[in-house]
Write a protein that holds these residues in place. Structure first.
Motif, PDB file in Angstrom:
ATOM      1  N   PRO A 112       1.018  -1.346   0.229  1.00 37.07           N
ATOM      2  CA  PRO A 112       0.101  -0.116   0.081  1.00 37.07           C
ATOM      3  C   PRO A 112       0.269   1.725   0.245  1.00 37.07           C
ATOM      4  O   PRO A 112       0.562   2.389  -0.452  1.00 37.07           O
ATOM      5  N   LEU A 139     -10.043  -1.662  -2.576  1.00 34.40           N
ATOM      6  CA  LEU A 139      -8.295  -1.104  -1.829  1.00 34.40           C
ATOM      7  C   LEU A 139      -9.268  -2.441  -0.250  1.00 34.40           C
ATOM      8  O   LEU A 139     -10.183  -2.088   0.110  1.00 34.40           O
ATOM      9  N   GLY A 182      -6.145  -0.634   4.995  1.00 32.50           N
ATOM     10  CA  GLY A 182      -7.190   0.072   4.457  1.00 32.50           C
ATOM     11  C   GLY A 182      -7.967   1.194   5.205  1.00 32.50           C
ATOM     12  O   GLY A 182      -7.619   2.209   4.377  1.00 32.50           O
TER      13      GLY A 182
END
Length: 242
Positions: free
Chosen positions: A36, A53, A62
């Motif tokens: 990420p 996501l 997330g």
């Protein structure tokens, strides 16, 4: 065209989403990330319309990722853990897809975003409805005959045991379908299930009287079921002037 990226620490989950995205002409996948932090670098340098996501990731969750991007992109959460749904919607995500994600549910989420909150098209030919039909065909009682039904003509749909009755343009067409079949086929921005036996066209609503929804060109009101009331009121939120 809606640009998008995938952020998920599991490659097999990315593979599924990439396959789904390829099936929708109006989506353009820019990149996929298992890390990420690398996705954040891209978002800091490039505009991305939509993120798919995951929530549970090792470097950053997330939910923290959403806080970091500060609303720069729309977000659809993808996760195997339903307990995070409340946190996700408090952060104003667009939708929440529970793994394993079926394609009809994925399509419905994308369609809702592109139709209710359209992203500025990049060319004259790109529209929020690109890649989506506005009609379907159903078999009739006459062998070999298929009847075209336009979305704009539908007033409401009624469950009748093994059939559904599609009320459109003053007509009533019976089809050997389920309510679930039609929920997945109809655009969620234009149609809403308000009872286990009824799906209505949102733009045909003329009044709401207690537990009854009145529709244009329909004499009798449609009952609003308690189970479906929260979703209905959420849909109407912003349309009601205080």
């Amino acid at each position: 065209m809606t640009t998008c990226i995938i952020v998920d620490d599991e490659q097999h989950a990315i593979d599924v989403l990439e396959h789904y995205i390829k099936r929708i002409p109006s989506l353009q996948l820019l990149a996929s990330f298992t890390n990420p932090l690398q996705a954040l670098e891209l978002l800091n340098s490039q505009k991305v319309d939509l993120l798919f996501l995951d929530i549970q990731m090792p470097e950053i969750s997330g939910l923290d990722f959403i806080r970091a991007i500060q609303g720069r992109s729309k977000v659809i959460l993808t996760t195997a853990y339903s307990e995070f749904v409340t946190d996700g919607f408090e952060l104003e995500v667009e939708d929440y897809l529970l793994k394993p994600i079926p394609f009809p549910r994925f399509l419905k989420a994308v369609q809702r975003i592109q139709q209710t909150q359209p992203i500025q098209p990049t060319s004259e030919s790109s529209t929020p409805d690109a890649g989506f039909d506005d009609y379907f065909f159903v078999k009739t009682e006459l062998k070999g005959k298929m009847l075209r039904i336009n979305f704009k003509d539908i007033d409401y749909i009624e469950s009748m045991k093994n059939y559904v009755a599609i009320h459109h343009n003053g007509l009533k067409t019976l089809a050997l379908l389920t309510m679930k079949d039609l929920e997945e086929r109809l655009p969620a921005t234009r149609f809403l299930r308000i009872h286990r036996s009824f799906i209505i066209a949102v733009d045909k609503i003329t009044a709401i009287e207690g537990n009854t929804v009145l529709l244009r060109n329909v004499q009798e009101g449609i009952l609003l079921g308690e189970t479906y009331r929260p979703a209905f009121l959420e849909k109407m939120r912003g349309k009601i002037l205080q």
